[in-house]
Design a protein around this motif. Sequence first.
Motif, PDB file in Angstrom:
ATOM      1  N   ASP A 202       0.847  -1.200   0.000  1.00 27.90           N
ATOM      2  CA  ASP A 202       0.000   0.000   0.000  1.00 27.90           C
ATOM      3  C   ASP A 202       0.886   1.255   0.000  1.00 27.90           C
ATOM      4  OD1 ASP A 202      -2.393   1.487   0.150  1.00 27.90           O
ATOM      5  OD2 ASP A 202      -3.274  -0.002   1.496  1.00 27.90           O
ATOM      6  N   THR A 203       0.314   2.426   0.189  1.00 29.37           N
ATOM      7  CA  THR A 203       1.075   3.688   0.156  1.00 29.37           C
ATOM      8  C   THR A 203       0.653   4.590   1.315  1.00 29.37           C
ATOM      9  OG1 THR A 203      -0.578   4.685  -1.310  1.00 29.37           O
ATOM     10  CG2 THR A 203       1.332   3.661  -2.367  1.00 29.37           C
ATOM     11  N   LEU A 204       1.482   5.600   1.612  1.00 30.03           N
ATOM     12  CA  LEU A 204       1.186   6.546   2.698  1.00 30.03           C
ATOM     13  C   LEU A 204       1.422   7.985   2.254  1.00 30.03           C
ATOM     14  CD1 LEU A 204       2.856   4.953   5.893  1.00 30.03           C
ATOM     15  CD2 LEU A 204       0.400   5.122   5.385  1.00 30.03           C
ATOM     16  N   GLY A 205       0.614   8.883   2.802  1.00 34.65           N
ATOM     17  CA  GLY A 205       0.825  10.323   2.613  1.00 34.65           C
ATOM     18  C   GLY A 205       1.210  10.959   3.931  1.00 34.65           C
ATOM     19  N   GLY A 206       1.175  12.283   3.989  1.00 29.12           N
ATOM     20  CA  GLY A 206       1.571  12.933   5.226  1.00 29.12           C
ATOM     21  C   GLY A 206       1.421  14.437   5.179  1.00 29.12           C
ATOM     22  N   VAL A 207       2.003  15.080   6.173  1.00 30.52           N
ATOM     23  CA  VAL A 207       1.922  16.533   6.301  1.00 30.52           C
ATOM     24  C   VAL A 207       3.340  17.118   6.348  1.00 30.52           C
ATOM     25  CG1 VAL A 207       1.037  18.465   7.684  1.00 30.52           C
ATOM     26  CG2 VAL A 207      -0.267  16.332   7.563  1.00 30.52           C
ATOM     27  N   VAL A 295       5.028  30.265   7.855  1.00 36.27           N
ATOM     28  CA  VAL A 295       4.837  28.821   8.066  1.00 36.27           C
ATOM     29  C   VAL A 295       3.740  28.317   7.128  1.00 36.27           C
ATOM     30  CG1 VAL A 295       4.329  27.027   9.769  1.00 36.27           C
ATOM     31  CG2 VAL A 295       5.489  29.126  10.496  1.00 36.27           C
ATOM     32  N   VAL A 296       4.127  27.456   6.193  1.00 36.57           N
ATOM     33  CA  VAL A 296       3.184  26.903   5.212  1.00 36.57           C
ATOM     34  C   VAL A 296       3.123  25.399   5.413  1.00 36.57           C
ATOM     35  CG1 VAL A 296       2.622  26.718   2.752  1.00 36.57           C
ATOM     36  CG2 VAL A 296       3.927  28.679   3.572  1.00 36.57           C
ATOM     37  N   ARG A 297       1.922  24.880   5.542  1.00 38.42           N
ATOM     38  CA  ARG A 297       1.775  23.429   5.728  1.00 38.42           C
ATOM     39  C   ARG A 297       1.044  22.830   4.541  1.00 38.42           C
ATOM     40  NH1 ARG A 297      -0.161  23.481  11.998  1.00 38.42           N
ATOM     41  NH2 ARG A 297       1.908  23.766  12.889  1.00 38.42           N
ATOM     42  N   ALA A 298       1.442  21.653   4.161  1.00 39.06           N
ATOM     43  CA  ALA A 298       0.833  20.996   3.003  1.00 39.06           C
ATOM     44  C   ALA A 298       0.417  19.580   3.371  1.00 39.06           C
ATOM     45  CB  ALA A 298       1.842  20.953   1.854  1.00 39.06           C
ATOM     46  N   ALA A 299      -0.791  19.200   2.932  1.00 42.66           N
ATOM     47  CA  ALA A 299      -1.293  17.835   3.141  1.00 42.66           C
ATOM     48  C   ALA A 299      -1.122  17.050   1.853  1.00 42.66           C
ATOM     49  CB  ALA A 299      -2.771  17.872   3.536  1.00 42.66           C
ATOM     50  N   MET A 300      -0.420  15.941   1.942  1.00 44.18           N
ATOM     51  CA  MET A 300      -0.145  15.104   0.772  1.00 44.18           C
ATOM     52  C   MET A 300      -0.938  13.806   0.883  1.00 44.18           C
ATOM     53  SD  MET A 300       3.596  13.929  -0.516  1.00 44.18           S
ATOM     54  CE  MET A 300       3.886  13.482  -2.199  1.00 44.18           C
ATOM     55  N   LYS A 301      -1.667  13.493  -0.174  1.00 39.81           N
ATOM     56  CA  LYS A 301      -2.435  12.233  -0.137  1.00 39.81           C
ATOM     57  C   LYS A 301      -1.479  11.055  -0.366  1.00 39.81           C
ATOM     58  CE  LYS A 301      -3.647  12.307  -5.051  1.00 39.81           C
ATOM     59  NZ  LYS A 301      -4.734  12.386  -6.030  1.00 39.81           N
ATOM     60  N   PRO A 302      -1.907   9.848   0.018  1.00 36.61           N
ATOM     61  CA  PRO A 302      -1.081   8.683  -0.300  1.00 36.61           C
ATOM     62  C   PRO A 302      -1.001   8.516  -1.819  1.00 36.61           C
ATOM     63  CG  PRO A 302      -3.004   8.060   1.042  1.00 36.61           C
ATOM     64  CD  PRO A 302      -3.151   9.496   0.715  1.00 36.61           C
ATOM     65  N   ILE A 303       0.138   8.113  -2.308  1.00 40.91           N
ATOM     66  CA  ILE A 303       0.334   7.939  -3.755  1.00 40.91           C
ATOM     67  C   ILE A 303      -0.692   6.967  -4.326  1.00 40.91           C
ATOM     68  CG2 ILE A 303       1.974   6.708  -5.269  1.00 40.91           C
ATOM     69  CD1 ILE A 303       4.076   8.519  -4.205  1.00 40.91           C
ATOM     70  N   SER A 304      -1.161   7.287  -5.527  1.00 39.92           N
ATOM     71  CA  SER A 304      -2.292   6.522  -6.083  1.00 39.92           C
ATOM     72  C   SER A 304      -1.857   5.266  -6.839  1.00 39.92           C
ATOM     73  CB  SER A 304      -3.130   7.433  -6.974  1.00 39.92           C
ATOM     74  OG  SER A 304      -2.301   8.102  -7.889  1.00 39.92           O
ATOM     75  N   THR A 305      -0.568   5.040  -6.956  1.00 40.90           N
ATOM     76  CA  THR A 305      -0.093   3.787  -7.556  1.00 40.90           C
ATOM     77  C   THR A 305       0.138   2.799  -6.421  1.00 40.90           C
ATOM     78  OG1 THR A 305       1.071   5.150  -9.151  1.00 40.90           O
ATOM     79  CG2 THR A 305       1.593   2.809  -9.153  1.00 40.90           C
ATOM     80  N   THR A 306      -0.786   1.866  -6.236  1.00 40.47           N
ATOM     81  CA  THR A 306      -0.698   0.927  -5.103  1.00 40.47           C
ATOM     82  C   THR A 306      -0.444  -0.489  -5.615  1.00 40.47           C
ATOM     83  OG1 THR A 306      -3.106   0.665  -5.164  1.00 40.47           O
ATOM     84  CG2 THR A 306      -2.239   2.300  -3.624  1.00 40.47           C
ATOM     85  N   PHE A 330       6.464   4.361  -2.487  1.00 41.36           N
ATOM     86  CA  PHE A 330       5.477   3.923  -1.496  1.00 41.36           C
ATOM     87  C   PHE A 330       5.055   5.110  -0.626  1.00 41.36           C
ATOM     88  CE2 PHE A 330       7.746   0.213  -2.807  1.00 41.36           C
ATOM     89  CZ  PHE A 330       6.734  -0.708  -2.973  1.00 41.36           C
ATOM     90  N   CYS A 331       5.992   5.994  -0.367  1.00 44.19           N
ATOM     91  CA  CYS A 331       5.697   7.240   0.347  1.00 44.19           C
ATOM     92  C   CYS A 331       6.682   8.294  -0.144  1.00 44.19           C
ATOM     93  CB  CYS A 331       5.820   7.063   1.858  1.00 44.19           C
ATOM     94  SG  CYS A 331       5.485   8.599   2.739  1.00 44.19           S
ATOM     95  N   ALA A 332       6.178   9.299  -0.819  1.00 47.69           N
ATOM     96  CA  ALA A 332       7.068  10.329  -1.382  1.00 47.69           C
ATOM     97  C   ALA A 332       7.101  11.574  -0.501  1.00 47.69           C
ATOM     98  CB  ALA A 332       6.619  10.688  -2.791  1.00 47.69           C
ATOM     99  N   THR A 333       6.449  11.525   0.657  1.00 52.93           N
ATOM    100  CA  THR A 333       6.339  12.735   1.488  1.00 52.93           C
ATOM    101  C   THR A 333       7.704  13.281   1.931  1.00 52.93           C
ATOM    102  OG1 THR A 333       4.170  11.926   2.150  1.00 52.93           O
ATOM    103  CG2 THR A 333       5.069  13.747   3.437  1.00 52.93           C
ATOM    104  N   PRO A 334       8.665  12.424   2.354  1.00 53.50           N
ATOM    105  CA  PRO A 334       9.975  12.999   2.729  1.00 53.50           C
ATOM    106  C   PRO A 334      10.629  13.764   1.568  1.00 53.50           C
ATOM    107  CG  PRO A 334       9.791  10.735   3.529  1.00 53.50           C
ATOM    108  CD  PRO A 334       8.601  10.969   2.631  1.00 53.50           C
ATOM    109  N   ARG A 335      10.493  13.248   0.357  1.00 57.86           N
ATOM    110  CA  ARG A 335      11.088  13.914  -0.820  1.00 57.86           C
ATOM    111  C   ARG A 335      10.297  15.170  -1.201  1.00 57.86           C
ATOM    112  NH1 ARG A 335      12.127  11.753  -5.661  1.00 57.86           N
ATOM    113  NH2 ARG A 335      10.409  10.296  -5.944  1.00 57.86           N
TER     114      ARG A 335
END
Length: 394
Positions: A202-207, A295-306, A330-335
């Motif tokens: 599966d995949t994960l997103g984040g903030v 301070v700008v915050r962004a919500a990233m959805k989990p990647i849609s290629t599962t 699987f999770c591109a949030t750190p990048r």
Amino acid sequence: MLRFLTAGESHGPMLTAILEGMPAGLPLAPADLERDMARRQQGYGSGGRMQIERDRARVTGGVMNGLTTGGPVSLLIENRDWKNWAERDITPLTTPRPGHADLTGTIKYGYRDLRLALERSSARETAARVAVGAIARRLLAEFGIAVGGYVTEIGGVAASLPEPPDYPARFAAAEASEVRCPDPAASARIQEAIRQVKVDRDTLGGVIEVVALGLPPGLGSHVHYDRRLTGRLAAAVCSVQSIKGVEIGPAFDNARRRGTQVHDAIDVDDAGRLVRRSNRAGGLEGGMTTGEPLVVRAAMKPISTTLTPLPTVNLATGQPDQTVYERSDFCATPRAVVVIEAMVALVLAGELLRKLGGDSLDEMRPRFAALRRGQVDDLPMDGTEWRFGYDAWE
Ligand code: EPS
């Protein structure tokens, strides 16, 4: 004004970018771009593609003998993966992934194969954004403005960060983390969550939180909707692939509180400088910088290629079907932290140029030095009565 274009496909020969509006006289060396381009490639949760690419921008215009000329800066980034695609017969792709641009892009442009939407919508394009963003960052650095960022949450695991914030310490701690999270305990749990999500196919997103330091007050404007920095930042950040939400400071938490619990009291220090004891506004009031950290915050959805197939319709047969997995993150949030930093840097560099004017760095410097800094003495208030004066026009 600063603007940029990108072109190129994820698995085509290369990405191309043009950055227009840079002033003349800015020193620019390959290392200025390489650092952020390498950072964008690092982070636990990437798929196999990052083992193939070694992103490097080749500047082909607008920088002569190490200084910008004022002309458009053009650059090329090779896709190393191209050699694996150049001679390949492409297997038809007819099962659109829910959440991706596959279906919407194909409906819009009438493609005969979903890959045409995939190739251009791919986040591979962010390599070009980061390259031009690094140039914007180089300009901001000339004026003591720094942009950094970090992950605050992935897959529901949130960082616990000390208050008041020490942003440079957070930036440094994030760079030492595999998942770009400045809280070591959360970082370890996030890494475990990403490891588990791979096992679970599966995949994960984040903030993500991105912060700009050293900004003068008064960038942006309250006078017209398209000059409000709040909207310009939100649009730029939300334009990044998979970003579905943006907030300035703790905006959603502020929405749950009373006004007296939200607004940052204005005070004056011994030197006659207007100061804030808190920053719940996230560095913007009335669409303008306050001079506090932005301070700008962004919500990233989990990647849609599962890896686990999702229900879809096969557009070749019109029958219900399942998605086909193709290598992905699987999770591109750190990048993605580095990409959000780039977009914020580009917007801020554009606003700085609008505020200061000038065609060269030499013209900008004295104007920057003359900016009002929120000093009571600098404000021409005499406390006398006045009239609108529109009666003269009746
Ligand atoms: C992406 C899918 C993956 C990612 C890619 C974005 O590429 P591939 O299909 O080649 O494995 O690695 O990101 C990059 C190539 C990059 O440079 O960040 C997607 O579908 O958006």
